[in-house]
Write an enzyme that holds these catalytic residues in place. Sequence first.
Site, PDB file in Angstrom:
ATOM      1  N   ARG A   4      69.480 -17.553-113.210  1.00  0.00           N
ATOM      2  CA  ARG A   4      68.218 -16.830-113.410  1.00  0.00           C
ATOM      3  C   ARG A   4      67.363 -17.614-114.400  1.00  0.00           C
ATOM      4  NH1 ARG A   4      70.639 -10.674-114.205  1.00  0.00           N
ATOM      5  NH2 ARG A   4      71.565 -10.472-112.128  1.00  0.00           N
TER       6      ARG A   4
ATOM      7  N   ARG B  82      68.264 -24.726-124.339  1.00  0.00           N
ATOM      8  CA  ARG B  82      67.040 -24.793-125.134  1.00  0.00           C
ATOM      9  C   ARG B  82      67.328 -24.660-126.623  1.00  0.00           C
ATOM     10  NH1 ARG B  82      63.407 -20.368-122.409  1.00  0.00           N
ATOM     11  NH2 ARG B  82      62.018 -20.896-124.173  1.00  0.00           N
TER      12      ARG B  82
ATOM     13  N   ASP C 170      64.379 -18.959-116.660  1.00  0.00           N
ATOM     14  CA  ASP C 170      63.342 -18.220-117.375  1.00  0.00           C
ATOM     15  C   ASP C 170      61.945 -18.642-116.957  1.00  0.00           C
ATOM     16  OD1 ASP C 170      65.194 -16.785-118.907  1.00  0.00           O
ATOM     17  OD2 ASP C 170      65.329 -18.386-120.397  1.00  0.00           O
TER      18      ASP C 170
END
Length: 263
Positions: free
Chosen positions: A63, A211, A65
């Site tokens: 999924r 990230r 972002d």
Amino acid sequence: MRPEHVETMKARARNIALKVAYDGTNYHGFQRQTAPVIAVQNVLERALAKVCGEQVELAAAGRTDAGVHAYGQVVNFFTDGRIPTKRLPRAVNGLLPPDIVVTEAWEAARDFSARHSATGKAYVYRIEQCTVPNPFTRSYAWQIFQPLDHDAMRAVLALLVGTHDYSSFRAAGGAPMSPVRTLDEIRMDEDGGGRLSCCLHGNGFLYHMVRNIMSAVVSVGLGRISTDRFAEIFAARDRRLVPPTAPACGLYLLSVDYAEVPQ
């Protein structure tokens, strides 16, 4: 797939898997959203429904972002539609906007799940060292306007290889799961023109893990965090010690691994 529709969907005749590439700039991530918010899944399911002549609900390997891109997202769906898989990419691509492309399609085994059958994933995070902002790459790389110490960045990336508890790089809000993961390959390549690509391959990733890793690694490269301090932060298993999450625009889902080729 919506939980309440799983049994109905799985009763259909065929399980089709797709590999999908997309530019995530204009979408609120991959996962289906409620209008007027638009995600990649909304657009892809709508196009597939027209091709297959029935409602389609996708299961996805990841999924991603808002603003995150993909070279090799994998999805699967069940259908009674009879279109041959070799014709499916061209038919669907004719209905998709140019920033979403189906690159492959194949008939999968009944028990294949793009999400649950995955054994590993690879991501790449792109950085561009700039003297002034580059308007042509601002949606596709994290632009850094100071020199970076590449050797120091590679040194701390090497600390992350192996099986570890990555709680320090785990954002709140993700699905409950063990923070222990195995990263078997991490490398940082210099692509020329001040561009860097950091590739990470592992058996799974936590919410915002890549990230958050990159935010800390860039802080090392800028001299804001020492290599020793990075090691301390990693060992502390405390997300509060890591700098703010790196921008989504630099992240790409590169590929997804499966124990067997699902064809």
